[in-house]
Write a protein that holds these residues in place. Sequence first.
Motif, mmCIF file in Angstrom:
data_model
loop_
_atom_site.group_PDB
_atom_site.id
_atom_site.type_symbol
_atom_site.label_atom_id
_atom_site.label_comp_id
_atom_site.label_asym_id
_atom_site.label_seq_id
_atom_site.Cartn_x
_atom_site.Cartn_y
_atom_site.Cartn_z
ATOM 1 N N LYS A 1 0.836 -1.196 0.000
ATOM 2 C CA LYS A 1 0.000 0.000 0.000
ATOM 3 C C LYS A 1 0.873 1.249 0.000
ATOM 4 C CE LYS A 1 -4.223 -1.614 2.323
ATOM 5 N NZ LYS A 1 -5.083 -1.407 3.512
ATOM 6 N N GLY A 2 0.327 2.308 -0.593
ATOM 7 C CA GLY A 2 1.045 3.571 -0.642
ATOM 8 C C GLY A 2 1.771 3.751 -1.961
ATOM 9 N N GLU A 3 2.110 5.001 -2.250
ATOM 10 C CA GLU A 3 2.791 5.319 -3.489
ATOM 11 C C GLU A 3 4.125 5.995 -3.200
ATOM 12 O OE1 GLU A 3 0.225 7.688 -5.868
ATOM 13 O OE2 GLU A 3 -1.376 6.183 -5.963
ATOM 14 N N GLY A 4 5.096 5.764 -4.083
ATOM 15 C CA GLY A 4 6.402 6.397 -3.943
ATOM 16 C C GLY A 4 7.069 6.008 -2.637
ATOM 17 N N TRP A 5 7.698 7.002 -1.989
ATOM 18 C CA TRP A 5 8.392 6.707 -0.734
ATOM 19 C C TRP A 5 7.423 6.419 0.408
ATOM 20 C CZ3 TRP A 5 7.058 9.925 3.114
ATOM 21 C CH2 TRP A 5 6.615 11.216 2.780
ATOM 22 N N MET A 6 6.105 6.697 0.192
ATOM 23 C CA MET A 6 5.112 6.362 1.208
ATOM 24 C C MET A 6 4.744 4.886 1.186
ATOM 25 S SD MET A 6 2.252 9.240 1.873
ATOM 26 C CE MET A 6 1.410 8.848 0.351
ATOM 27 N N LYS A 7 5.203 4.177 0.175
ATOM 28 C CA LYS A 7 4.848 2.764 0.084
ATOM 29 C C LYS A 7 5.326 2.029 1.325
ATOM 30 C CE LYS A 7 4.771 -1.110 -3.124
ATOM 31 N NZ LYS A 7 5.173 -1.602 -4.473
ATOM 32 N N GLY A 8 4.430 1.263 1.913
ATOM 33 C CA GLY A 8 4.762 0.536 3.135
ATOM 34 C C GLY A 8 4.418 1.267 4.410
ATOM 35 N N GLN A 9 3.926 2.519 4.317
ATOM 36 C CA GLN A 9 3.561 3.286 5.514
ATOM 37 C C GLN A 9 2.075 3.193 5.849
ATOM 38 O OE1 GLN A 9 4.894 7.350 5.331
ATOM 39 N NE2 GLN A 9 7.049 6.796 5.233
ATOM 40 N N MET A 10 1.281 2.632 4.961
ATOM 41 C CA MET A 10 -0.154 2.542 5.193
ATOM 42 C C MET A 10 -0.486 1.331 6.062
ATOM 43 S SD MET A 10 -1.116 5.199 3.727
ATOM 44 C CE MET A 10 -0.415 6.360 2.559
ATOM 45 N N LEU A 11 -1.375 1.523 7.016
ATOM 46 C CA LEU A 11 -1.736 0.439 7.923
ATOM 47 C C LEU A 11 -2.461 -0.674 7.165
ATOM 48 C CD1 LEU A 11 -3.006 2.320 11.104
ATOM 49 C CD2 LEU A 11 -0.698 1.535 10.564
ATOM 50 N N ALA A 12 -2.083 -1.907 7.467
ATOM 51 C CA ALA A 12 -2.749 -3.051 6.842
ATOM 52 C C ALA A 12 -4.223 -3.072 7.224
ATOM 53 C CB ALA A 12 -2.059 -4.347 7.256
ATOM 54 N N GLU A 13 -4.526 -2.760 8.466
ATOM 55 C CA GLU A 13 -5.905 -2.654 8.936
ATOM 56 C C GLU A 13 -6.057 -1.301 9.626
ATOM 57 O OE1 GLU A 13 -7.159 -5.945 11.278
ATOM 58 O OE2 GLU A 13 -6.526 -7.448 9.814
ATOM 59 N N PRO A 14 -6.557 -0.298 8.904
ATOM 60 C CA PRO A 14 -6.720 1.032 9.506
ATOM 61 C C PRO A 14 -7.523 0.980 10.799
ATOM 62 C CG PRO A 14 -7.065 1.130 7.147
ATOM 63 C CD PRO A 14 -6.973 -0.327 7.495
ATOM 64 N N VAL A 15 -7.208 1.892 11.700
ATOM 65 C CA VAL A 15 -7.864 1.955 13.005
ATOM 66 C C VAL A 15 -9.008 2.951 12.931
ATOM 67 C CG1 VAL A 15 -7.562 2.533 15.441
ATOM 68 C CG2 VAL A 15 -5.745 1.296 14.205
ATOM 69 N N MET A 16 -10.217 2.491 13.190
ATOM 70 C CA MET A 16 -11.396 3.332 12.996
ATOM 71 C C MET A 16 -11.571 4.362 14.099
ATOM 72 S SD MET A 16 -15.402 2.320 12.305
ATOM 73 C CE MET A 16 -15.011 1.833 10.616
ATOM 74 N N ILE A 17 -11.946 5.559 13.678
ATOM 75 C CA ILE A 17 -12.455 6.587 14.582
ATOM 76 C C ILE A 17 -13.968 6.429 14.559
ATOM 77 C CG2 ILE A 17 -12.621 9.051 15.101
ATOM 78 C CD1 ILE A 17 -10.021 9.405 13.466
ATOM 79 N N MET A 18 -14.483 5.741 15.527
ATOM 80 C CA MET A 18 -15.909 5.430 15.517
ATOM 81 C C MET A 18 -16.748 6.685 15.744
ATOM 82 S SD MET A 18 -15.744 1.800 17.565
ATOM 83 C CE MET A 18 -14.870 2.563 18.940
ATOM 84 N N LYS A 19 -16.277 7.544 16.644
ATOM 85 C CA LYS A 19 -16.995 8.789 16.919
ATOM 86 C C LYS A 19 -16.034 9.831 17.463
ATOM 87 C CE LYS A 19 -21.117 10.713 19.164
ATOM 88 N NZ LYS A 19 -21.669 11.192 17.880
ATOM 89 N N ALA A 20 -16.233 11.066 17.028
ATOM 90 C CA ALA A 20 -15.522 12.204 17.592
ATOM 91 C C ALA A 20 -16.566 13.114 18.236
ATOM 92 C CB ALA A 20 -14.758 12.951 16.517
ATOM 93 N N ARG A 21 -16.340 13.506 19.482
ATOM 94 C CA ARG A 21 -17.347 14.292 20.211
ATOM 95 C C ARG A 21 -16.656 15.207 21.193
ATOM 96 N NH1 ARG A 21 -17.678 12.019 25.320
ATOM 97 N NH2 ARG A 21 -16.871 9.875 25.474
ATOM 98 N N ARG A 22 -17.347 16.274 21.563
ATOM 99 C CA ARG A 22 -16.864 17.122 22.657
ATOM 100 C C ARG A 22 -16.868 16.296 23.942
ATOM 101 N NH1 ARG A 22 -17.766 23.265 21.744
ATOM 102 N NH2 ARG A 22 -18.362 23.373 19.536
ATOM 103 N N ALA A 23 -15.921 16.562 24.802
ATOM 104 C CA ALA A 23 -15.783 15.737 26.008
ATOM 105 C C ALA A 23 -16.988 15.848 26.930
ATOM 106 C CB ALA A 23 -14.501 16.122 26.749
ATOM 107 N N ASP A 24 -17.713 16.954 26.844
ATOM 108 C CA ASP A 24 -18.894 17.099 27.711
ATOM 109 C C ASP A 24 -20.148 16.493 27.096
ATOM 110 O OD1 ASP A 24 -19.281 18.933 25.693
ATOM 111 O OD2 ASP A 24 -19.453 20.683 27.005
#
Length: 219
Positions: free
Chosen positions: A192-215
Amino acid sequence: MITVLKQIVSLFVLVIAPISLAAQPVSEPVESPAQYSVTNVVLETSLGDLVIALETERAPITANNFLRYVDEGRLDGTVFYRRMELDWGTQPNGLIQGGTQFDPDRILLPIPHERTTDTGVLHLRGALSMARNEPGTATGDFSIMLQDAPGMNANPDSPDPLWQEGYAAFGYVTSGMDIVEAIHAAPTDPDKGEGWMKGQMLAEPVMIMKARRADTPPD
């Protein structure tokens, strides 16, 4: 003196300028000085929660842009998709990157660039920084520093306009750096990845299920 590589990127990537190890102190995750207002955000990921203090007073353009992505649900269901390793200094070192990528249904218009020399928000361990191409092109992708990265700060004395501007830091992880390090330790896909970025992409990306204000309570 050890000089590290210079990496030039698009919205998908960040740049790490040549950095001297001797000039790079290691710090713990930081909190904004008490005299500055922050807005706390929780990123609920598939590996655990990150708590972030957005510098809404010191870096209002960048922090409020991120907060808009949070409030409008534009980060929900996105992923941390990349890690970059640096093999010098305190380990682990480098950054993780996530966000909206090029999804036209998620990204907002680019925002003006805020220099670290103007905001005072520096690229320390745990800092969030906007991914972008030219200054003023940042949208909804961001990185988190595993260690101090002073070479990403604005440097008015640099002969290179890119480094004069630096990158826009806009908040800090105040809880969950163990999760950041776990994401950084996740396996990458060598194809995964192109050029010098090849090999830097996660095999299984880590999901951000939800982003919310802390309150705001979780669903």
